[in-house]
Design an enzyme around this catalytic site. Structure first.
Site, PDB file in Angstrom:
ATOM      1  N   CYS A   1      -8.217 112.026  -5.437  1.00  0.00           N
ATOM      2  CA  CYS A   1      -6.965 111.302  -5.250  1.00  0.00           C
ATOM      3  C   CYS A   1      -6.493 111.477  -3.796  1.00  0.00           C
ATOM      4  O   CYS A   1      -6.467 112.575  -3.272  1.00  0.00           O
ATOM      5  CB  CYS A   1      -5.848 111.729  -6.182  1.00  0.00           C
ATOM      6  SG  CYS A   1      -6.224 111.449  -7.910  1.00  0.00           S
TER       7      CYS A   1
ATOM      8  N   ARG B   1     -11.525 109.966  -1.052  1.00  0.00           N
ATOM      9  CA  ARG B   1     -11.042 110.997  -1.978  1.00  0.00           C
ATOM     10  C   ARG B   1     -11.056 110.536  -3.431  1.00  0.00           C
ATOM     11  O   ARG B   1     -10.844 111.331  -4.345  1.00  0.00           O
ATOM     12  CB  ARG B   1      -9.613 111.405  -1.603  1.00  0.00           C
ATOM     13  CG  ARG B   1      -9.490 111.937  -0.198  1.00  0.00           C
ATOM     14  CD  ARG B   1      -8.072 112.347   0.065  1.00  0.00           C
ATOM     15  NE  ARG B   1      -7.758 113.554  -0.663  1.00  0.00           N
ATOM     16  CZ  ARG B   1      -7.826 114.775  -0.174  1.00  0.00           C
ATOM     17  NH1 ARG B   1      -8.218 114.961   1.070  1.00  0.00           N
ATOM     18  NH2 ARG B   1      -7.522 115.818  -0.898  1.00  0.00           N
TER      19      ARG B   1
ATOM     20  N   TRP C   1      -8.906 109.299  -8.343  1.00  0.00           N
ATOM     21  CA  TRP C   1     -10.122 109.744  -9.010  1.00  0.00           C
ATOM     22  C   TRP C   1      -9.666 110.166 -10.408  1.00  0.00           C
ATOM     23  O   TRP C   1      -8.905 111.114 -10.561  1.00  0.00           O
ATOM     24  CB  TRP C   1     -10.761 110.910  -8.261  1.00  0.00           C
ATOM     25  CG  TRP C   1     -12.092 111.309  -8.801  1.00  0.00           C
ATOM     26  CD1 TRP C   1     -13.302 110.743  -8.509  1.00  0.00           C
ATOM     27  CD2 TRP C   1     -12.362 112.364  -9.722  1.00  0.00           C
ATOM     28  NE1 TRP C   1     -14.296 111.378  -9.195  1.00  0.00           N
ATOM     29  CE2 TRP C   1     -13.755 112.380  -9.955  1.00  0.00           C
ATOM     30  CE3 TRP C   1     -11.574 113.295 -10.391  1.00  0.00           C
ATOM     31  CZ2 TRP C   1     -14.374 113.280 -10.805  1.00  0.00           C
ATOM     32  CZ3 TRP C   1     -12.180 114.207 -11.251  1.00  0.00           C
ATOM     33  CH2 TRP C   1     -13.564 114.192 -11.446  1.00  0.00           C
TER      34      TRP C   1
ATOM     35  N   ASN D   1      -1.606 113.965  -7.279  1.00  0.00           N
ATOM     36  CA  ASN D   1      -2.997 114.417  -7.158  1.00  0.00           C
ATOM     37  C   ASN D   1      -3.073 115.772  -7.838  1.00  0.00           C
ATOM     38  O   ASN D   1      -2.295 116.661  -7.514  1.00  0.00           O
ATOM     39  CB  ASN D   1      -3.362 114.542  -5.667  1.00  0.00           C
ATOM     40  CG  ASN D   1      -4.698 115.223  -5.454  1.00  0.00           C
ATOM     41  OD1 ASN D   1      -5.544 115.229  -6.331  1.00  0.00           O
ATOM     42  ND2 ASN D   1      -4.884 115.799  -4.277  1.00  0.00           N
TER      43      ASN D   1
ATOM     44  N   GLU E   1     -30.984 120.738  -1.248  1.00  0.00           N
ATOM     45  CA  GLU E   1     -30.107 119.750  -0.608  1.00  0.00           C
ATOM     46  C   GLU E   1     -30.741 118.347  -0.655  1.00  0.00           C
ATOM     47  O   GLU E   1     -30.055 117.358  -0.942  1.00  0.00           O
ATOM     48  CB  GLU E   1     -29.832 120.182   0.848  1.00  0.00           C
ATOM     49  CG  GLU E   1     -29.222 119.148   1.770  1.00  0.00           C
ATOM     50  CD  GLU E   1     -27.782 118.768   1.448  1.00  0.00           C
ATOM     51  OE1 GLU E   1     -27.230 119.289   0.465  1.00  0.00           O
ATOM     52  OE2 GLU E   1     -27.235 117.916   2.172  1.00  0.00           O
TER      53      GLU E   1
ATOM     54  N   LYS F   1     -28.952 115.146  -2.589  1.00  0.00           N
ATOM     55  CA  LYS F   1     -28.617 113.890  -1.922  1.00  0.00           C
ATOM     56  C   LYS F   1     -29.207 112.699  -2.683  1.00  0.00           C
ATOM     57  O   LYS F   1     -28.576 111.660  -2.819  1.00  0.00           O
ATOM     58  CB  LYS F   1     -29.133 113.888  -0.472  1.00  0.00           C
ATOM     59  CG  LYS F   1     -28.305 114.715   0.473  1.00  0.00           C
ATOM     60  CD  LYS F   1     -26.930 114.127   0.658  1.00  0.00           C
ATOM     61  CE  LYS F   1     -25.880 115.072   1.174  1.00  0.00           C
ATOM     62  NZ  LYS F   1     -25.574 116.306   0.528  1.00  0.00           N
TER      63      LYS F   1
ATOM     64  N   GLU G   1     -27.160 112.106  -5.993  1.00  0.00           N
ATOM     65  CA  GLU G   1     -25.804 111.562  -5.874  1.00  0.00           C
ATOM     66  C   GLU G   1     -25.760 110.205  -5.189  1.00  0.00           C
ATOM     67  O   GLU G   1     -24.857 109.417  -5.453  1.00  0.00           O
ATOM     68  CB  GLU G   1     -24.865 112.550  -5.179  1.00  0.00           C
ATOM     69  CG  GLU G   1     -25.180 112.819  -3.738  1.00  0.00           C
ATOM     70  CD  GLU G   1     -24.188 113.779  -3.086  1.00  0.00           C
ATOM     71  OE1 GLU G   1     -23.018 113.802  -3.487  1.00  0.00           O
ATOM     72  OE2 GLU G   1     -24.591 114.504  -2.164  1.00  0.00           O
TER      73      GLU G   1
ATOM     74  N   LYS H   1     -14.738 112.796  -2.572  1.00  0.00           N
ATOM     75  CA  LYS H   1     -15.150 113.738  -1.532  1.00  0.00           C
ATOM     76  C   LYS H   1     -14.520 115.113  -1.695  1.00  0.00           C
ATOM     77  O   LYS H   1     -15.168 116.127  -1.500  1.00  0.00           O
ATOM     78  CB  LYS H   1     -14.785 113.174  -0.164  1.00  0.00           C
ATOM     79  CG  LYS H   1     -15.235 114.075   0.953  1.00  0.00           C
ATOM     80  CD  LYS H   1     -15.888 113.333   2.052  1.00  0.00           C
ATOM     81  CE  LYS H   1     -16.583 114.258   3.018  1.00  0.00           C
ATOM     82  NZ  LYS H   1     -17.939 114.579   2.607  1.00  0.00           N
TER      83      LYS H   1
HETATM   84  C1  F6R Z   1     -22.719 116.775  -1.699  1.00  0.00           C
HETATM   85  C2  F6R Z   1     -21.354 117.160  -1.432  1.00  0.00           C
HETATM   86  C3  F6R Z   1     -20.719 118.171  -2.323  1.00  0.00           C
HETATM   87  C4  F6R Z   1     -19.815 119.122  -1.526  1.00  0.00           C
HETATM   88  C5  F6R Z   1     -19.060 120.052  -2.481  1.00  0.00           C
HETATM   89  C6  F6R Z   1     -18.181 121.036  -1.732  1.00  0.00           C
HETATM   90  O1  F6R Z   1     -23.175 115.845  -0.773  1.00  0.00           O
HETATM   91  O2  F6R Z   1     -20.728 116.663  -0.537  1.00  0.00           O
HETATM   92  O3  F6R Z   1     -21.670 118.890  -3.058  1.00  0.00           O
HETATM   93  O4  F6R Z   1     -20.600 119.856  -0.637  1.00  0.00           O
HETATM   94  O5  F6R Z   1     -18.252 119.286  -3.342  1.00  0.00           O
HETATM   95  O6  F6R Z   1     -17.230 120.382  -0.958  1.00  0.00           O
HETATM   96  P1  F6R Z   1     -16.471 121.150   0.193  1.00  0.00           P
HETATM   97  O7  F6R Z   1     -17.454 121.478   1.241  1.00  0.00           O
HETATM   98  O8  F6R Z   1     -15.417 120.193   0.673  1.00  0.00           O
HETATM   99  O9  F6R Z   1     -15.879 122.376  -0.428  1.00  0.00           O
END
Ligand code: F6R
Length: 616
Positions: A2, A27, A76, A102, A485, A489, A492, A611
């Protein structure tokens, strides 16, 4: 999760709100909505399920009278599906109050029962509508939006940022926060609220933090902050260190394409200002001086997703250089198993957003139990660094694409710098050895620029594989987190089944997955590595090739031994083995993006994701 924006000033509020929502859409993109106060005091609202474009279409079809005060929301979904009805804002006080939210209000069932008893009915399935009705009822008694919000926030449990406007107060937006993000943008004759600075950076770079359990009232000429008991508080101001163009696509086909191209700069900017006379000196680490660093006997890295993989790479380096035990744990698992912590434990959190709820709660838990905390974070003014004893900011710049790329390499770089600073303080590496490693690390940005040149070939491979249903990734030592990783990728972005394995684990089960045609990416260790990991991984390649796998190897320049065994070799420049992950991950970031693009998917906003994961 959100995005929230609020505005009071002289500009047309719709333009500010829609611009802010565009920048916050990463977001969450299940629905979007706005509420604006016309100068006459009339409250206009519009909301629509789906991406922001649906809301702008709705506003074209059914315009609202614009004014200079308003709030906007991009959702979201948590409570209630992504429908028009569940989109924010929600209304209270007979339609005169609009509120956006949010987070999750955990005691929403009992509050709902109370509201039903009072005779209210509901037009959505959200927890937010409860807050809107409660604040609306409180307004009828207080006739003051700040007082009404204060009367309600102490009754709410869980995590929330709330913003509200009321038709009787055309120049006021009130915000409140507990465990969810909220920052203020300070303008001349105008002020802003946002989930993060991206909401308003196009208008002002002057910002102010809002702390836990605080409430803010913005008017065109004033910003007043109180705690949830109503007492005034002083808030820290800061200047945003990037401008709006950094969060624009700038001619790239997607934010992700732009952000992958920025990986060399993310590494270079994270190193910049932290090397003095060839040694590491991180200025923001004052909260953890050398004496404290020497007293630490254990490090626990906590993070989620990609950030946790950065932590895994960090573990190998920190343990090796500083000779201190390092464990990595997913933040959401950490605090539910009563971990053993002491004042000599350093808990290092890694988070791009600095708002991930699982990570935030783990940091708070660790602090409450006496551990020291260090935050590796990419976002100024975020909550996790504020809750930590010391901070190492990554300087990747704003990351807009939902899947993390440039922040990942910056996080790994920050781990290296921290590991080297620790090794210096603990004298576990000689000064010459630190200088040599620092010099190698400083070469990485240019080496990354070389790796970016392999993008076209990877795009060809991805398009050729567009129908692939499963891809495996193998790595060993620091290559293992990179395999994880690469797989994340692909899952997702391209919605393909993908798994990352430690190459040595293959024979313990996963090799059964190999059948003719199975595509396997292998991150091949350097042949210069003295532990002969190269030979072991090449043997693994032969084992899977013998069973029909198609192997794409990521191997360093000059590694000829791998050539006969791979169907395709992507080259990376020669680097110190610890720094290879930075180079090896870029082709995998490219691959995830290109495969998603080949399937016609939205690489910046993959389905079901957001995100900043600000719910547990
Ligand atoms: C994958 C991705 C997520 C974030 C995870 C942590 O591409 O972006 O797995 O890495 O949600 O997010 P942060 O780093 O913001 O705590």
């Amino acid at each position: 999760m959100c995005g929230i924006v609020g505005y009071v000033g002289q500009r047309g509020s719709l333009e500010v709100l829609l611009g802010g929502l565009k920048r916050l859409e990463y977001r969450g993109y299940d629905s979007a909505g706005v509420a604006v106060l016309a100068p006459s005091g009339e409250l206009g609202t519009a909301k629509k399920a789906g991406k922001l474009g649906n809301l702008t279409d709705e506003l074209r079809a059914h315009p609202v009278t614009d004014g200079h005060t308003g709030i906007g929301h991009t959702r979201w979904a948590t409570h209630g599906g992504p429908t028009d009805e569940n989109a924010h804002p929600h209304l209270g006080d007979g339609g005169k109050l609009a509120l956006i939210h949010n987070g999750i209000i955990e005691n929403f069932s009992e509050l709902k029962a109370e509201l039903i008893e009072r005779g209210h009915s509901f037009s959505s399935e959200t927890d937010t509508e409860i807050a809107a009705l409660l604040v609306g009822d409180a307004y009828r008694e207080t006739h003051d939006l700040t007082a009404a919000m204060l009367a309600v926030v102490n009754r709410l449990e869980g995590a929330f940022t709330l913003l509200a406007v009321h038709a009787n107060e055309p120049d006021v937006v009130v915000g409140a926060r507990r465990n969810s993000p909220l920052v203020v943008g300070l303008g001349e004759g105008e002020n802003f609220l946002g989930s993060d600075v991206a909401a308003f950076v196009a208008y002002t770079k002057q910002a102010m933090e809002i702390g836990q359990d605080q409430l803010v009232t913005i008017r065109p000429g004033s910003v007043d902050v109180v705690d949830f008991a109503g007492s005034p508080v002083e808030s820290r101001r800061f200047e945003v260190d990037w401008d709006a163009s950094a969060a624009d696509k700038g001619g790239w086909s997607s934010f992700m394409a732009k952000e992958i191209s920025e990986e060399p700069d993310a590494v270079a900017n994270t190193i910049r200002g932290r090397v003095v006379d060839g040694l590491v000196q991180i200025p923001e680490m004052e909260g953890l001086d050398d004496e404290t660093l020497r007293s630490i006997d254990r490090i626990l890295i906590i993070a989620c997703g990609t950030a946790a993989y950065a932590g895994m790479v960090g573990k190998y380096a920190i343990e090796q250089w500083a000779r201190i035990p390092v464990d990595v744990e997913l933040a959401h698992e950490f605090r539910y198993r009563e971990p053993v912590l002491s004042p000599n434990t350093l808990v290092v959190s890694i988070s791009q957003s600095g708002e991930t709820m699982d990570t935030l709660m783990a940091v708070k838990y660790a602090r409450e139990r006496g551990a020291r905390t260090l935050s590796i974070c990419n976002t100024q003014g975020a909550t996790i660094p504020r809750e930590s004893d010391a901070i190492v900011y990554t300087h990747a710049g704003p990351e807009v694409a939902v899947a993390s790329t440039k922040a990942f390499v910056a996080q790994i770089t920050a781990c290296y710098l921290f590991g080297l600073q620790l090794a210096q303080a603990r004298e576990t590496l000689s000064t010459d050895a630190v200088r040599a490693l620092v010099a190698d690390l400083q070469k990485v940005p240019d080496q990354l620029r070389e790796v970016l040149k392999s993008g076209d070939r990877i795009a060809e491979l991805a398009h050729w594989m567009a129908d692939t249903r499963s891809v495996l990734f193998l790595g060993r030592h620091v290559g293992y987190p990179i395999a994880l990783e690469g797989a994340l990728k692909l899952k997702e972005l391209a919605y393909i089944h993908a798994e990352g394995f430690a190459a040595g684990e293959l024979k313990h089960g996963p090799i059964a997955l190999i059948e003719p045609g199975q595509i396997v990416f292998v991150i091949v260790p350097s042949p210069r590595d003295e532990r002969s990991l190269h030979a072991k991984v090449v043997s693994n390649i032969q084992e899977i090739r013998a069973r029909g796998a198609r192997v794409i190897a990521i191997a360093e320049a000059g590694d000829v031994a791998v050539l006969p065994h791979a169907d395709e070799v992507i080259r990376i420049p020669l680097a110190s083995p610890f720094f290879e992950p930075l180079l090896a991950v870029v082709p995998l970031h490219f691959f995830g993006m290109e495969l998603a693009a080949a399937k016609g998917l939205d690489v910046d906003q993959p389905r079901n994701l957001a995100k900043s994961v600000t719910v547990e």
